[in-house]
Scaffold this motif. Sequence first.
Motif, PDB file in Angstrom:
ATOM      1  N   VAL A 192     -49.922  -4.696  61.850  1.00 52.58           N
ATOM      2  CA  VAL A 192     -48.494  -4.920  61.272  1.00 52.58           C
ATOM      3  C   VAL A 192     -48.338  -6.376  61.351  1.00 52.58           C
ATOM      4  N   ALA A 193     -48.971  -7.138  62.460  1.00 54.73           N
ATOM      5  CA  ALA A 193     -48.693  -8.700  62.639  1.00 54.73           C
ATOM      6  C   ALA A 193     -49.379  -9.255  61.484  1.00 54.73           C
ATOM      7  N   LEU A 194     -50.652  -8.911  61.308  1.00 53.29           N
ATOM      8  CA  LEU A 194     -51.299  -9.354  60.364  1.00 53.29           C
ATOM      9  C   LEU A 194     -50.895  -9.400  58.720  1.00 53.29           C
ATOM     10  N   ILE A 195     -50.023  -8.395  58.864  1.00 57.21           N
ATOM     11  CA  ILE A 195     -49.687  -8.020  57.294  1.00 57.21           C
ATOM     12  C   ILE A 195     -48.442  -9.028  57.142  1.00 57.21           C
ATOM     13  N   TYR A 196     -47.605  -9.185  58.214  1.00 59.07           N
ATOM     14  CA  TYR A 196     -46.569 -10.194  58.102  1.00 59.07           C
ATOM     15  C   TYR A 196     -47.130 -11.611  57.980  1.00 59.07           C
ATOM     16  N   TRP A 197     -48.220 -11.895  58.726  1.00 56.82           N
ATOM     17  CA  TRP A 197     -48.848 -13.332  58.714  1.00 56.82           C
ATOM     18  C   TRP A 197     -49.345 -13.458  57.061  1.00 56.82           C
ATOM     19  N   ALA A 198     -49.985 -12.559  56.577  1.00 55.43           N
ATOM     20  CA  ALA A 198     -50.340 -12.660  55.229  1.00 55.43           C
ATOM     21  C   ALA A 198     -49.089 -13.114  54.061  1.00 55.43           C
ATOM     22  N   VAL A 199     -48.116 -12.111  54.632  1.00 55.44           N
ATOM     23  CA  VAL A 199     -46.882 -12.583  53.483  1.00 55.44           C
ATOM     24  C   VAL A 199     -46.446 -13.814  53.786  1.00 55.44           C
ATOM     25  N   VAL A 200     -46.393 -14.484  55.137  1.00 59.25           N
ATOM     26  CA  VAL A 200     -45.824 -15.851  55.295  1.00 59.25           C
ATOM     27  C   VAL A 200     -46.873 -16.937  54.898  1.00 59.25           C
ATOM     28  N   VAL A 201     -47.976 -16.675  54.912  1.00 61.86           N
ATOM     29  CA  VAL A 201     -48.897 -17.414  54.434  1.00 61.86           C
ATOM     30  C   VAL A 201     -48.876 -17.756  52.667  1.00 61.86           C
ATOM     31  N   ALA A 202     -48.471 -16.430  52.020  1.00 58.00           N
ATOM     32  CA  ALA A 202     -48.079 -16.426  50.895  1.00 58.00           C
ATOM     33  C   ALA A 202     -46.780 -17.192  50.313  1.00 58.00           C
ATOM     34  N   CYS A 203     -45.993 -17.256  51.261  1.00 56.03           N
ATOM     35  CA  CYS A 203     -44.546 -17.749  51.187  1.00 56.03           C
ATOM     36  C   CYS A 203     -44.880 -19.191  51.408  1.00 56.03           C
ATOM     37  N   THR A 204     -45.622 -19.605  51.994  1.00 53.11           N
ATOM     38  CA  THR A 204     -46.065 -21.085  52.467  1.00 53.11           C
ATOM     39  C   THR A 204     -46.681 -21.820  51.319  1.00 53.11           C
ATOM     40  N   TRP A 205     -47.623 -20.966  50.674  1.00 51.38           N
ATOM     41  CA  TRP A 205     -48.263 -21.652  49.696  1.00 51.38           C
ATOM     42  C   TRP A 205     -47.206 -21.936  48.338  1.00 51.38           C
ATOM     43  N   PHE A 206     -46.446 -20.871  48.334  1.00 49.58           N
ATOM     44  CA  PHE A 206     -45.320 -20.758  47.376  1.00 49.58           C
ATOM     45  C   PHE A 206     -44.402 -22.224  47.496  1.00 49.58           C
ATOM     46  N   GLN A 207     -43.983 -22.424  48.801  1.00 51.85           N
ATOM     47  CA  GLN A 207     -43.312 -23.535  49.283  1.00 51.85           C
ATOM     48  C   GLN A 207     -43.987 -25.035  49.004  1.00 51.85           C
ATOM     49  N   LYS A 208     -45.199 -24.900  49.196  1.00 49.20           N
ATOM     50  CA  LYS A 208     -46.033 -26.369  48.900  1.00 49.20           C
ATOM     51  C   LYS A 208     -45.841 -26.512  47.389  1.00 49.20           C
ATOM     52  N   TRP A 209     -46.170 -25.338  46.832  1.00 52.86           N
ATOM     53  CA  TRP A 209     -46.197 -25.562  45.123  1.00 52.86           C
ATOM     54  C   TRP A 209     -44.780 -25.842  44.578  1.00 52.86           C
ATOM     55  N   ALA A 210     -43.935 -25.214  44.940  1.00 52.10           N
ATOM     56  CA  ALA A 210     -42.349 -25.530  44.670  1.00 52.10           C
ATOM     57  C   ALA A 210     -42.006 -27.050  44.999  1.00 52.10           C
ATOM     58  N   GLU A 211     -42.299 -27.499  46.082  1.00 56.89           N
ATOM     59  CA  GLU A 211     -41.736 -28.597  46.501  1.00 56.89           C
ATOM     60  C   GLU A 211     -42.754 -29.769  45.722  1.00 56.89           C
ATOM     61  N   LYS A 212     -43.896 -29.680  45.175  1.00 55.71           N
ATOM     62  CA  LYS A 212     -44.475 -30.580  44.591  1.00 55.71           C
ATOM     63  C   LYS A 212     -43.844 -30.484  43.191  1.00 55.71           C
ATOM     64  N   GLN A 213     -43.416 -29.546  42.670  1.00 54.33           N
ATOM     65  CA  GLN A 213     -42.436 -29.372  41.379  1.00 54.33           C
ATOM     66  C   GLN A 213     -41.270 -30.045  41.422  1.00 54.33           C
ATOM     67  N   LEU A 214     -40.555 -29.683  42.473  1.00 51.08           N
ATOM     68  CA  LEU A 214     -39.253 -30.588  42.767  1.00 51.08           C
ATOM     69  C   LEU A 214     -39.393 -31.973  43.080  1.00 51.08           C
ATOM     70  N   ASN A 215     -40.575 -32.459  43.592  1.00 51.55           N
ATOM     71  CA  ASN A 215     -40.627 -34.100  43.801  1.00 51.55           C
ATOM     72  C   ASN A 215     -41.282 -34.650  42.607  1.00 51.55           C
ATOM     73  N   ARG A 216     -41.641 -33.998  41.652  1.00 48.52           N
ATOM     74  CA  ARG A 216     -42.289 -34.474  40.375  1.00 48.52           C
ATOM     75  C   ARG A 216     -41.680 -35.855  39.730  1.00 48.52           C
ATOM     76  N   ALA A 217     -40.373 -35.524  39.676  1.00 49.22           N
ATOM     77  CA  ALA A 217     -39.450 -36.599  39.140  1.00 49.22           C
ATOM     78  C   ALA A 217     -39.284 -37.645  39.894  1.00 49.22           C
ATOM     79  N   TYR A 218     -39.438 -37.685  41.099  1.00 49.04           N
ATOM     80  CA  TYR A 218     -39.410 -38.715  42.424  1.00 49.04           C
ATOM     81  C   TYR A 218     -40.548 -39.269  42.607  1.00 49.04           C
ATOM     82  N   VAL A 219     -41.853 -39.022  42.030  1.00 51.60           N
ATOM     83  CA  VAL A 219     -43.015 -39.624  42.454  1.00 51.60           C
ATOM     84  C   VAL A 219     -43.240 -40.879  41.631  1.00 51.60           C
TER      85      VAL A 219
END
Length: 221
Positions: free
Chosen positions: A194-221
């Motif tokens: 169950v710990a590994l399942i939580y970890w996998a979901v959190v890793v997916a959320c972290t990837w989404f966060q990095k992608w979303a931050e890039k999209q949000l920052n495009r206008a400021y780069v």
Amino acid sequence: MIDYEYAIGLLPTVTMNLSTTLWMTLGGLVLSLSLGLVLALLKITRPFHLHHFADLYISFFRGSPLLVQLFIFYYGLPQLIPAMAELPAIVAVIIGLGLHFAAYMSESMRAAIIGVHSGQMEAALSVGMTRAQGMRRIIIPQAARVAFPGLMNNAIDLLKSTSLAFTLGVVEIMARAQMEAASSFRFFESYLTVALIYWAVVVACTWFQKWAEKQLNRAYV
């Protein structure tokens, strides 16, 4: 000895209840974001001294454990409000998570809104917008970019906190792992799975966060 075959074979059984965990996370996230924004705006605009209520709310939900709040909400309040005795456990968990994490998210939102330069609101007023329009169209969109990383961290904490739902009888991935451990006495393998399942979901959320931050920052780069 660790039984790796048992742990691997347990994955399909535990992940059957992953949808319950994700639904609780999504429901709690929607509620906490909505209520958190209201609390942040109350503290900033201070209408009718309602910021005192926001301060009290945030102090209570940040100052007491989530598990205690869930127990109060699910087991305690029905004694005062009998109609709440019919509330399904999963709904109680979603509301409890939303109320708890709204207190944390409101502070992230408030800091982000305050961080937007006051000249932005002045510019909005100068072109004929009301303060409410300026807040909705100018301030909040800019603040969302600043608040997003902190809100994502809160969302990840909310996801992991759904593991407390089993204390109210909700069968999600933690409850399923606990039941399998109790029947097989393979506690290490069950909880590691169950710990590994939580970890996998959190890793997916972290990837989404990095992608979303890039999209949000495009206008400021």
